[in-house]
Enzyme design. Structure first.
Site, PDB file in Angstrom:
ATOM      1  N   THR A  71      44.300  50.703   6.761  1.00 19.05           N
ATOM      2  CA  THR A  71      45.295  50.499   6.067  1.00 19.05           C
ATOM      3  C   THR A  71      47.097  51.140   5.911  1.00 19.05           C
ATOM      4  O   THR A  71      47.642  50.217   6.108  1.00 19.05           O
ATOM      5  CB  THR A  71      44.599  51.140   4.748  1.00 19.05           C
ATOM      6  OG1 THR A  71      43.544  50.247   3.962  1.00 19.05           O
ATOM      7  CG2 THR A  71      45.617  50.026   3.490  1.00 19.05           C
ATOM      8  N   ASN A 146      35.742  41.787  10.528  1.00 18.41           N
ATOM      9  CA  ASN A 146      34.997  42.450   9.384  1.00 18.41           C
ATOM     10  C   ASN A 146      33.708  41.837   8.622  1.00 18.41           C
ATOM     11  O   ASN A 146      32.810  42.641   8.357  1.00 18.41           O
ATOM     12  CB  ASN A 146      35.981  43.589   9.115  1.00 18.41           C
ATOM     13  CG  ASN A 146      36.699  43.283   8.047  1.00 18.41           C
ATOM     14  OD1 ASN A 146      37.958  42.132   8.702  1.00 18.41           O
ATOM     15  ND2 ASN A 146      36.870  43.371   7.064  1.00 18.41           N
ATOM     16  N   GLN A 176      37.084  47.344  14.464  1.00 16.98           N
ATOM     17  CA  GLN A 176      35.744  47.449  13.906  1.00 16.98           C
ATOM     18  C   GLN A 176      35.130  47.224  15.708  1.00 16.98           C
ATOM     19  O   GLN A 176      34.377  46.939  15.524  1.00 16.98           O
ATOM     20  CB  GLN A 176      35.599  45.537  13.065  1.00 16.98           C
ATOM     21  CG  GLN A 176      35.617  45.560  11.600  1.00 16.98           C
ATOM     22  CD  GLN A 176      34.253  46.900  10.375  1.00 16.98           C
ATOM     23  OE1 GLN A 176      33.975  47.044  11.701  1.00 16.98           O
ATOM     24  NE2 GLN A 176      34.682  47.141   9.916  1.00 16.98           N
ATOM     25  N   SER A 196      40.678  53.236  12.520  1.00 20.15           N
ATOM     26  CA  SER A 196      40.374  54.638  11.712  1.00 20.15           C
ATOM     27  C   SER A 196      38.687  54.994  12.087  1.00 20.15           C
ATOM     28  O   SER A 196      38.508  54.530  12.775  1.00 20.15           O
ATOM     29  CB  SER A 196      40.113  52.911  10.445  1.00 20.15           C
ATOM     30  OG  SER A 196      39.040  54.200   9.161  1.00 20.15           O
ATOM     31  N   THR A 234      52.423  66.997   6.298  1.00 25.36           N
ATOM     32  CA  THR A 234      51.116  68.435   6.661  1.00 25.36           C
ATOM     33  C   THR A 234      50.178  66.912   7.442  1.00 25.36           C
ATOM     34  O   THR A 234      49.716  66.543   6.471  1.00 25.36           O
ATOM     35  CB  THR A 234      51.029  69.316   6.037  1.00 25.36           C
ATOM     36  OG1 THR A 234      51.989  69.451   4.671  1.00 25.36           O
ATOM     37  CG2 THR A 234      50.362  70.223   6.106  1.00 25.36           C
ATOM     38  N   CYS A 321      35.364  45.668   0.935  1.00 28.21           N
ATOM     39  CA  CYS A 321      37.118  45.417   0.583  1.00 28.21           C
ATOM     40  C   CYS A 321      37.388  44.076  -0.330  1.00 28.21           C
ATOM     41  O   CYS A 321      38.861  44.269  -0.985  1.00 28.21           O
ATOM     42  CB  CYS A 321      38.464  45.663   1.110  1.00 28.21           C
ATOM     43  SG  CYS A 321      37.786  46.478   2.627  1.00 28.21           S
TER      44      CYS A 321
HETATM   45  N1  PMP Z   1      40.900  46.605   8.857  1.00 33.44           N
HETATM   46  C1  PMP Z   1      39.249  46.315   9.359  1.00 33.44           C
HETATM   47  C2  PMP Z   1      39.107  45.680  10.120  1.00 33.44           C
HETATM   48  C3  PMP Z   1      38.732  46.806   8.001  1.00 33.44           C
HETATM   49  O1  PMP Z   1      37.137  46.924   8.031  1.00 33.44           O
HETATM   50  C4  PMP Z   1      39.349  47.906   7.426  1.00 33.44           C
HETATM   51  C5  PMP Z   1      38.222  48.693   6.798  1.00 33.44           C
HETATM   52  N2  PMP Z   1      37.384  47.655   5.948  1.00 33.44           N
HETATM   53  C6  PMP Z   1      40.848  48.684   7.194  1.00 33.44           C
HETATM   54  C7  PMP Z   1      41.253  47.593   8.308  1.00 33.44           C
HETATM   55  C8  PMP Z   1      40.941  48.969   6.659  1.00 33.44           C
HETATM   56  O2  PMP Z   1      40.907  50.511   6.885  1.00 33.44           O
HETATM   57  P1  PMP Z   1      40.655  51.832   6.202  1.00 33.44           P
HETATM   58  O3  PMP Z   1      39.209  51.900   5.289  1.00 33.44           O
HETATM   59  O4  PMP Z   1      41.005  52.940   7.333  1.00 33.44           O
HETATM   60  O5  PMP Z   1      42.250  51.524   5.299  1.00 33.44           O
END
Ligand code: PMP
Length: 375
Positions: A71, A146, A176, A196, A234, A321
């Protein structure tokens, strides 16, 4: 418990956990400290950076900026690489961390959204048409969706963009895809990508933004000047090193892991087909074997999710999400009806899942769906 919600997050692997613990206990130092502890910590940090850079075939002078997750990485890319007055192209299929960020950009930045085809990929003809009408300075298109697992041909999309405007910056959300299908920044031709750790059995709260050498990147977070001044704070060294360890492991075992999850996905489809069961798969080839999105007519996905949960089977509906909203931007964009959207569940796998689990889950889905349809 059978856990088929790995696209939302995964369980940390033993390798990830052991590494996290080892660094937390034995190299807890601040990477910026001048004493020997700090020097040792900064060596671990640079090992992690090089390891992840190697996984994506980046050049030694490219930049990797560690941050709190994808994110943040997507936010950094959009806020940090898009210049004043730029024209931006993204897709309606993006994760909210790109889609909502694009909506929030400054008023002098115009953003266009390319639609999806019925299979969940960015509609390539529309994409070309939009390029024929406009000149874009920045493009952001995800690699694997996703919610559906639909794969975009990022290499081709990037080629088209660069052939129309060689100065165009191309960003891709590779969350993904990374560690699951090959993500090689040089082959794709992209300028930046986000990844991620918690989607590949790494720790939560750690991610990275890759930025190609030579690009002007404006930091969003100022402070002590860590990460070459591009993202102060940090460094979360235990998470960073654990991320690199699991990334290395996933990339080394990518082919065999791919086959494992493909067998799982195929088993579910095989069982559905063998039982004359009415269902619709959202997203189709090319798609990732790690995700299976199905719509079940006459059933509420959420009700089915809770029925399965009583048997200790955990699945998702759409993406975690966006589960708060009753509509589904991605499935709507693919032309799904309200009923198909309501009846959607998302199964997502990791290599530790088994074909036996797939058999149990497929049969339970059939049983509960038939029951719910009979009410
Ligand atoms: N992009 C995609 C395609 C995701 O699937 C996700 C997680 N749902 C994210 C971004 C966000 O990642 P994070 O949870 O590390 O913030």
């Amino acid at each position: 418990m059978i856990y088929f919600d790995n696209a939302s997050t995964t369980k940390i692997s033993q390798l990830g956990l052991d590494t996290y613990q080892d660094i937390s206990l034995n190299c807890f130092f601040n990477c910026s400290s001048l004493h020997k502890g700090g020097v040792k910590a900064s060596k671990h940090l640079e090992w992690a950076r090089t390891t992840i850079l190697n996984c994506i075939n980046g050049a030694f002078n490219d930049t990797l900026i560690f941050c709190s997750g994808a994110t943040e990485a997507n936010n950094m890319a959009l806020w940090g690489l898009i210049k004043k007055g730029a024209r931006v192209l993204t897709s309606v299929g993006e994760h909210p961390s790109v889609y909502n960020t694009a909506k929030a950009l400054n008023a002098d930045i115009e953003v266009d959204y390319v639609p999806l085809n019925e299979f969940g990929q960015v509609d390539i003809e529309c994409y070309k048409e939009m390029w024929n009408k406009n000149n874009y300075d920045f493009v952001s298109i995800m690699y694997v969706n996703n919610e559906t697992g639909a794969i975009n041909d990022v290499g081709q999309l990037c080629d088209i963009a660069k052939s129309k405007n060689s100065a165009c910056i191309f960003h891709s959300d590779c969350v993904q895809a990374f560690g699951k299908i090959d993500v090689q920044v040089d082959n794709l031709g992209v300028d930046s990508i986000s990844i991620s750790a918690h989607k590949i059995n790494g720790p939560k709260g750690i991610g990275v933004l890759y930025v190609k050498n030579g690009l002007r990147f404006k930091p969003n977070i100022y402070g002590g000047g860590q990460e070459k001044g591009l993202r102060s704070g940090t460094e979360n060294l235990p998470a960073i090193v654990a991320f690199a360890k699991v990334a290395e492991d996933k990339c080394a075992n990518m082919k065999s892991n791919y086959q494992k999850v493909k067998d799982i996905k195929n088993k579910i489809i095989e069982i559905f087909d063998a039982s004359n069961f009415e269902y619709k798969i959202n997203g189709s080839n090319p798609y990732s074997p790690y995700i299976l999105s199905v719509s079940l007519k006459g059933v509420k996905g959420e009700v089915l999710l809770h029925k399965l949960e009583m048997d200790d089977i955990l699945v998702g509906t759409g993406s975690a999400c966006s589960s708060k909203s009753s509509d589904n931007r991605i499935l709507s964009a693919m032309g799904d009806t309200k009923e198909q959207i309501m009846g959607n569940i998302r199964l997502s796998f990791c290599p530790e899942n088994t074909v036996d689990e797939a058999t149990v889950v497929a049969n339970k889905i059939i049983e509960y769906t038939n029951y719910l349809r009979s009410l």
